[in-house]
Design a protein around this motif. Structure first.
Motif, PDB file in Angstrom:
ATOM      1  N   GLN A  95      40.895  43.913  26.218  1.00  0.00           N
ATOM      2  CA  GLN A  95      41.328  42.724  26.939  1.00  0.00           C
ATOM      3  C   GLN A  95      40.245  42.190  27.861  1.00  0.00           C
ATOM      4  O   GLN A  95      40.445  41.203  28.564  1.00  0.00           O
ATOM      5  N   THR A  97      37.617  40.087  29.183  1.00  0.00           N
ATOM      6  CA  THR A  97      37.494  38.686  28.808  1.00  0.00           C
ATOM      7  C   THR A  97      36.127  38.334  28.259  1.00  0.00           C
ATOM      8  O   THR A  97      35.099  38.857  28.692  1.00  0.00           O
ATOM      9  N   ARG A  98      36.110  37.387  27.335  1.00  0.00           N
ATOM     10  CA  ARG A  98      34.866  36.929  26.731  1.00  0.00           C
ATOM     11  C   ARG A  98      33.936  36.320  27.774  1.00  0.00           C
ATOM     12  O   ARG A  98      32.726  36.463  27.701  1.00  0.00           O
ATOM     13  N   SER A  99      34.510  35.602  28.753  1.00  0.00           N
ATOM     14  CA  SER A  99      33.659  34.956  29.751  1.00  0.00           C
ATOM     15  C   SER A  99      32.922  35.979  30.589  1.00  0.00           C
ATOM     16  O   SER A  99      31.756  35.784  30.951  1.00  0.00           O
ATOM     17  N   ASP A 100      33.577  37.107  30.912  1.00  0.00           N
ATOM     18  CA  ASP A 100      32.888  38.156  31.665  1.00  0.00           C
ATOM     19  C   ASP A 100      31.784  38.779  30.823  1.00  0.00           C
ATOM     20  O   ASP A 100      30.692  39.070  31.321  1.00  0.00           O
ATOM     21  N   SER A 370      32.383  30.630  26.204  1.00  0.00           N
ATOM     22  CA  SER A 370      33.294  31.743  26.438  1.00  0.00           C
ATOM     23  C   SER A 370      34.239  31.437  27.586  1.00  0.00           C
ATOM     24  O   SER A 370      35.435  31.746  27.538  1.00  0.00           O
ATOM     25  N   ASP A 374      38.357  31.075  27.319  1.00  0.00           N
ATOM     26  CA  ASP A 374      39.314  31.781  28.163  1.00  0.00           C
ATOM     27  C   ASP A 374      40.176  30.801  28.959  1.00  0.00           C
ATOM     28  O   ASP A 374      41.357  31.063  29.207  1.00  0.00           O
ATOM     29  N   THR A 375      39.589  29.673  29.368  1.00  0.00           N
ATOM     30  CA  THR A 375      40.373  28.646  30.059  1.00  0.00           C
ATOM     31  C   THR A 375      41.464  28.101  29.150  1.00  0.00           C
ATOM     32  O   THR A 375      42.615  27.930  29.557  1.00  0.00           O
ATOM     33  N   LYS A 377      42.809  29.640  26.628  1.00  0.00           N
ATOM     34  CA  LYS A 377      43.800  30.700  26.462  1.00  0.00           C
ATOM     35  C   LYS A 377      44.790  30.694  27.620  1.00  0.00           C
ATOM     36  O   LYS A 377      45.993  30.892  27.431  1.00  0.00           O
ATOM     37  N   GLY A 378      44.277  30.424  28.834  1.00  0.00           N
ATOM     38  CA  GLY A 378      45.149  30.321  30.002  1.00  0.00           C
ATOM     39  C   GLY A 378      46.111  29.150  29.881  1.00  0.00           C
ATOM     40  O   GLY A 378      47.296  29.265  30.244  1.00  0.00           O
TER      41      GLY A 378
END
Length: 392
Positions: A95, A97-100, A370, A374-375, A377-378
């Motif tokens: 889990q 996150t891709r952005s991290d 990324s 994730d944004t 996805k939110g």
């Protein structure tokens, strides 16, 4: 993914927090929460609580091992449960996150390519440990690049889009041993059902009609159809590209940008009053009242030459800034500004700030893509998915 229910040991949490410095409170909290989560995962895998006997059990608990785990708050050390067979695997790290991952990868590339500063190296030590290997960079790249590329080039012909917000922000990228300024083009659309979708990302040269046209052509090649309304600032090249690429669509000039341009021409001591009048003008219940308030504003300041430039900007920009009145009233507060996309830009800027200069174009595309992924996805997982509640 299977839903995990677990109970926290709040006494242990309290002890951790008491021992922590103020800056470490969030880390300590996350350690307790994540350890408890993984413990519950192992219980569900075992199908038995700890110390429950069963002759037919399929595996045995086998203690823990330590693993460093990087979060937005920094690196934490977790106690990962394990079993004797080794078949149990926690889903926690999937889990991540891709952005991290992209953020760490961008920092790592700077270190490895020799373009980092002392500050960047220090941040990397906190995030990834003392050393960052090329194999680590390669591993993350192989996971992220296909995901971001597939997302950025996905078909757009499955939905009908009513509104399109577009904006560009600038970043610094190292290119051919030089540091150059690059524009990040972003498009966010609102579907007919009122939900949001980030549909476009491009890292290219400075804003121009040509570059904006290429951005729109890429959207259209993926199946995007002309929206009813395009919302943006008043960049000349952007306006020309919108007019040519989306024939029949209206253009809404961001009212916040227009007010800012007008107030920039006012004397400092008179800006507060003028700002209040402009706010009432663009918050009017209908376009007729808005026009009346505009005429009153022009009459109020028409006598003195020092207001001439400000009044000219208002007269030239007013009609383009009130296009939102032609849309349902429920949408007005959402579509008269580019605030929705400005918030995305702010989040990108927050993550880009520690990097300062991207090591290459792909690194910038990967990190920003990324983050946008994730944004989105939110947006999709939000309890209130709809951005605008149109009457169905």
């Amino acid at each position: 993914m299977t839903q995990i229910n677990f109970t926290l040991d709040f006494e242990k949490l309290k002890e951790e927090l008491i021992r922590s410095n103020l800056n470490d409170v969030v880390k300590s909290t996350m350690i307790v929460v994540l350890n408890a989560y993984m413990e519950r995962e192992r219980d569900q895998y075992m199908k038995k609580e700890a110390y429950q006997r069963d002759e037919n059990r399929h595996d045995y608990r086998n203690g823990y091992y330590e693993r460093n785990f990087t979060l937005n708050v920094g690196k934490v050390k977790l106690q990962v449960p394990r079993t004797r067979t080794g078949n149990f695997q926690t889903e926690l790290f999937e889990q991540y996150t891709r952005s991290d991952q992209a953020f760490i990868l961008s920092m790592a590339e700077m270190v490895i390519n020799g373009v980092s500063t002392r500050k960047v190296t220090k941040v990397m030590e906190q995030l990834c440990g003392e050393k960052v290997s090329k194999s680590t960079v390669s591993s993350i790249t192989q996971q992220l690049d296909p995901l971001v590329n597939d997302w950025a080039n996905r078909p757009l012909n499955a939905s009908v889009y009513r509104y399109l917000f577009v904006d560009a922000m600038y970043i610094k990228v190292r290119e051919n041993d030089k540091v150059v300024s690059k524009a990040v083009y972003i498009g966010l659309a609102v579907r007919e059902d009122g939900t949001r979708e980030i549909i476009g990302l491009q890292v290219a040269h400075a804003e121009s009609k040509t570059n904006w046209s290429r951005f729109f052509e890429q959207l259209k090649s993926r199946g995007f159809q002309s929206p009813k309304l395009v919302i943006s600032d008043a960049h000349l090249g952007l306006r020309q590209a919108i007019q040519e690429q989306f024939v029949g669509a209206s253009w809404q000039r961001c009212t916040v940008h227009l007010k800012r341009n007008i107030l920039a021409k006012f004397p400092k001591k008179e800006k507060k009053e003028a700002s209040a009048l402009l706010r009432h003008m663009f918050d009017a219940p209908n376009v007729k009242i808005a026009r009346d308030l505009k005429d009153q504003f022009l009459t109020r300041y028409a006598e003195e030459a020092k207001y001439e430039a400000a009044l000219r900007i208002l007269e030239e920009g007013f009609d383009d800034a009130v296009q939102f009145y032609a849309e349902p009233k429920i949408a007005h507060s959402h579509i008269k500004t580019t605030n929705v996309i400005e918030r995305i830009n702010e989040e990108i800027r927050r993550r880009e700030k520690p990097i300062r200069i991207f090591p290459n174009n792909q690194s910038a595309f990967r990190l920003i893509g990324s983050l946008l992924l994730d944004t989105q996805k939110g947006y999709d997982q939000s309890r209130n998915k709809r951005y605008i509640y149109f009457q169905q």
